[in-house]
Design an enzyme around this catalytic site. Sequence first.
Site, PDB file in Angstrom:
ATOM      1  CE  LYS A 178      15.095  25.250  75.820  1.00  0.00           C
ATOM      2  NZ  LYS A 178      14.485  26.557  75.640  1.00  0.00           N
ATOM      3  CG  HIS A 185       7.297  32.782  65.875  1.00  0.00           C
ATOM      4  ND1 HIS A 185       8.570  32.272  65.686  1.00  0.00           N
ATOM      5  CD2 HIS A 185       7.150  32.944  67.211  1.00  0.00           C
ATOM      6  CE1 HIS A 185       9.150  32.116  66.861  1.00  0.00           C
ATOM      7  NE2 HIS A 185       8.315  32.518  67.799  1.00  0.00           N
ATOM      8  CG  ASN A 189      12.109  26.370  66.925  1.00  0.00           C
ATOM      9  OD1 ASN A 189      12.096  26.861  68.047  1.00  0.00           O
ATOM     10  ND2 ASN A 189      13.165  26.446  66.125  1.00  0.00           N
ATOM     11  NE  ARG A 235      36.423  42.910  75.578  1.00  0.00           N
ATOM     12  CZ  ARG A 235      37.196  43.871  76.037  1.00  0.00           C
ATOM     13  NH1 ARG A 235      37.633  43.817  77.285  1.00  0.00           N
ATOM     14  NH2 ARG A 235      37.539  44.862  75.266  1.00  0.00           N
ATOM     15  NE  ARG A 260      18.040  25.655  71.853  1.00  0.00           N
ATOM     16  CZ  ARG A 260      18.612  26.336  72.815  1.00  0.00           C
ATOM     17  NH1 ARG A 260      19.895  26.146  73.071  1.00  0.00           N
ATOM     18  NH2 ARG A 260      17.939  27.212  73.527  1.00  0.00           N
ATOM     19  CG  HIS A 274       7.628  27.871  68.451  1.00  0.00           C
ATOM     20  ND1 HIS A 274       7.160  26.731  69.062  1.00  0.00           N
ATOM     21  CD2 HIS A 274       7.986  28.707  69.458  1.00  0.00           C
ATOM     22  CE1 HIS A 274       7.247  26.878  70.380  1.00  0.00           C
ATOM     23  NE2 HIS A 274       7.740  28.068  70.644  1.00  0.00           N
ATOM     24  CD  GLU A 299       6.566  27.116  74.334  1.00  0.00           C
ATOM     25  OE1 GLU A 299       7.216  26.113  73.974  1.00  0.00           O
ATOM     26  OE2 GLU A 299       6.508  28.164  73.665  1.00  0.00           O
ATOM     27  CG  HIS A 359       5.294  32.704  72.644  1.00  0.00           C
ATOM     28  ND1 HIS A 359       5.748  32.773  71.350  1.00  0.00           N
ATOM     29  CD2 HIS A 359       5.870  31.605  73.186  1.00  0.00           C
ATOM     30  CE1 HIS A 359       6.572  31.767  71.113  1.00  0.00           C
ATOM     31  NE2 HIS A 359       6.676  31.039  72.216  1.00  0.00           N
ATOM     32  CD  GLU A 379      17.082  26.499  66.777  1.00  0.00           C
ATOM     33  OE1 GLU A 379      16.881  26.919  67.930  1.00  0.00           O
ATOM     34  OE2 GLU A 379      16.437  26.860  65.799  1.00  0.00           O
TER      35      GLU A 379
END
Length: 376
Positions: free
Chosen positions: A235, A260, A253, A130, A249, A256, A194, A274, A245
């Site tokens: 960041k 993507h 992206n 957990r 946040r 992206h 990035e 990427h 997000e």
Amino acid sequence: MTAPVRNSASSIIRVALGARAYDIVIGRGTLASLGARMAVLRPGARAAIVTDENVAEHHLAAARHALAGAGIEATTVMVAPGEGSKSMATFERVCEELIAARIERNDLVVALGGGVIGDLAGFAASTVRRGLDFIQVPTTLLAQVDSSVGGKTGINSRHGKNLIGAFHQPALVIADTALLDTLPPRQFRAGYAEVAKYGLLGDADFFAWLETNWQDVFAGGPARERAIAVSCRSKADIVAHDERETGDRALLNLGHTFGHALEAAAGFSDRLLHGEAVAIGMALAFEFSARRGLCASQDAARVTRHLAAVGLPSSIADLDRKPGTGELMDLIAQDKKVRRGALTFILVRGIGQSFVASDVAAQEVRAFLEEKIAGS
Ligand code: GLY
């Protein structure tokens, strides 16, 4: 006796998340402080290092040595390198091996590797017993400035990337910039996309600094450390304000959505990494913003010029196979869910001035991509 924590020439950035706050330790040689830092964080804990065969060849011995120096017993869970390890089968094996090694709640998982290892090991840590705490030791530039910070963990589903996962913040990030010396140049360049992203999304001065100093960032030394520290600071600030997000946040992206789609069209393969896809995606986000009259076309040209100067692809013409507009639009729709014909994009008013636009007409994106593909 516990080895002393070495602080020389390292920067420490705090991710201010209350009870889940943690440090990012950045500098050359900081991996040697792993054991001492872990002993301070969790006295008496055992460690399970999750890594892949490529990373192990270069860095596992140093990580084990650093832990042994602080008297920490460590077990290793080895996975195959590559995106294929972000699968249910590998996730199950990692969980079973952690349990079989009797890693308990008070122990720590150490993710030693790039983004795949960080995402996989972090997700396993979030579920075994957990929830176990974990330490990120990112070994790629991309992981040091992005995926190791912020707590996004997960694996891929047959329906898409990162669809099974959890927010699980690490207890510590150790970004040893010397580990990047063994990265293939193409991988380093892809990670640099990035780094440039942080300038483009919110820090025009940083982008200007990168335009002048990028060669020193690639060469190593203080400029590389500074670039990584500025990226992590940016960041950390964004994540501290919007961990889940629900707002800003999403600015992370930038590039992206287009990226993507291009990555998916290339089959998530070595044909387009990427970071390379994000580089083209950022150039497209600036050009699309300029087309909408939001940003000066000179800014868009400046972005493309810098990405091309460092050797990154910066336009659809740089791809080995030109994708179709319909194909890209289908992939964008899958990634971003169209709401009444409108898409959410990160757009810009200039370098360092990004914002979330949730009213972008799919038709406008289609027309833009048609132009770009025809002109490439
Ligand atoms: N890589 C984007 C984020 O962490 O939110």
